[in-house]
Scaffold this active site. Structure first.
Site, short mmCIF file in Angstrom:
data_model
loop_
_atom_site.label_atom_id
_atom_site.label_comp_id
_atom_site.label_asym_id
_atom_site.label_seq_id
_atom_site.Cartn_x
_atom_site.Cartn_y
_atom_site.Cartn_z
CG ASP A 11 -2.02 -1.00 1.16
OD1 ASP A 11 -2.35 -1.43 0.05
OD2 ASP A 11 -2.54 -1.38 2.23
CG ASP A 130 -11.86 -1.85 -0.88
OD1 ASP A 130 -11.06 -2.81 -0.98
OD2 ASP A 130 -11.53 -0.67 -1.13
#
Length: 259
Positions: A11, A130
């Site tokens: 990330d 998500d």
């Protein structure tokens, strides 16, 4: 039987490696370039890079970071964050990625999945989902709702149904990011992962919550995932890739061993 894969997740925020818990409390933990090389040399199967604020900031992905990471590794490399068009995806592939991850843009305009799949092949088109747990309703019967813009915007869409539709539109793989488990290191969201793995015919990658080798074993067996995304478990030097694979191998899970 196909080998199960372990995929390292980088990330990235503002060009720096970052880590959050449940998509908040994000901390800078280093330079992604040498970390990518370290994981590659350690035997990781694949690597994915997410520009985690590109969508929420409504900006393009940082191609310079993509190209620098790509130059360090010689394994499948997937990239996501801020990709809104076929042209955006083409630029990422030219920068060195083999696959693109679509998330927010795909939810807003599902036709993009098909456009990317036709342009570059389904093997390049990864649908990243998500999702967080909610009380089941007629609109969200699975009890898992799609959330976009880095976990900021709930969409009222059922996660399992969205996975099915993504496959129909041309996604070649699906990443299941469980927001409730993200960064907790308490284990993957087995129920959500299995629901989606049972609903689709393409490979499913579990993401969020891996903290011990046993967690990978559980999601790759009970959760029926084809691959497990790992981040904190490697970033904080708790385990090496070899230790994770050795554990899975001893438990009877087929993995790619280089030693």
């Amino acid at each position: 039987m196909l080998s199960k894969r372990i995929i390292a997740c980088l990330d990235v925020r503002d060009g720096r490696l970052a880590k959050s818990i449940k998509f908040v409390d994000t901390k800078d933990i280093g330079d992604p370039i040498p970390v990518a090389r370290e994981y590659y040399e350690g035997g990781i199967d694949e690597l994915v890079l997410y520009d985690i604020t590109a969508s929420s900031d409504d900006r393009d992905i940082m191609l310079d970071v993509v190209s620098q990471v790509a130059a360090q590794i010689f394994i499948p490399f997937s990239v996501g964050g801020g990709l809104r068009s076929v042209e955006d995806c083409g630029r990422v592939l030219l920068a060195g990625a083999e696959k693109v991850n679509l998330n927010t843009a795909a939810v807003r305009r599902p036709q993009l999945i098909g456009e990317v799949s036709r342009a570059f092949g389904a093997q390049c088109m990864v649908l990243s989902i998500d999702a967080r747990a909610v009380p089941p309703t007629p609109e969200i019967p699975s009890g898992y709702e799609i959330v976009i813009r880095g976990g900021r915007t709930p969409m009222g869409i059922d996660a399992v149904e969205w996975a099915r539709r993504g496959e129909e539109l041309g996604a070649g793989e699906i990443v299941v990011n469980a927001i409730d488990a993200d960064g907790t290191r308490q284990g993957y969201e087995i129920t959500l992962t299995r629901l989606i793995a049972d609903a689709v015919g393409v490979p499913v990658i579990a993401s969020g919550g891996g903290g011990r080798p046993e967690h990978l074993y559980q999601v790759l067996t009970e959760g029926r995932a084809d691959a497990a995304l790992v981040a904190s478990i490697l970033h904080y030097d708790e385990y090496t890739v070899r230790q994770l694979k050795d554990h899975l191998h001893r438990r009877g899970v087929k993995v790619r061993m280089r030693w």
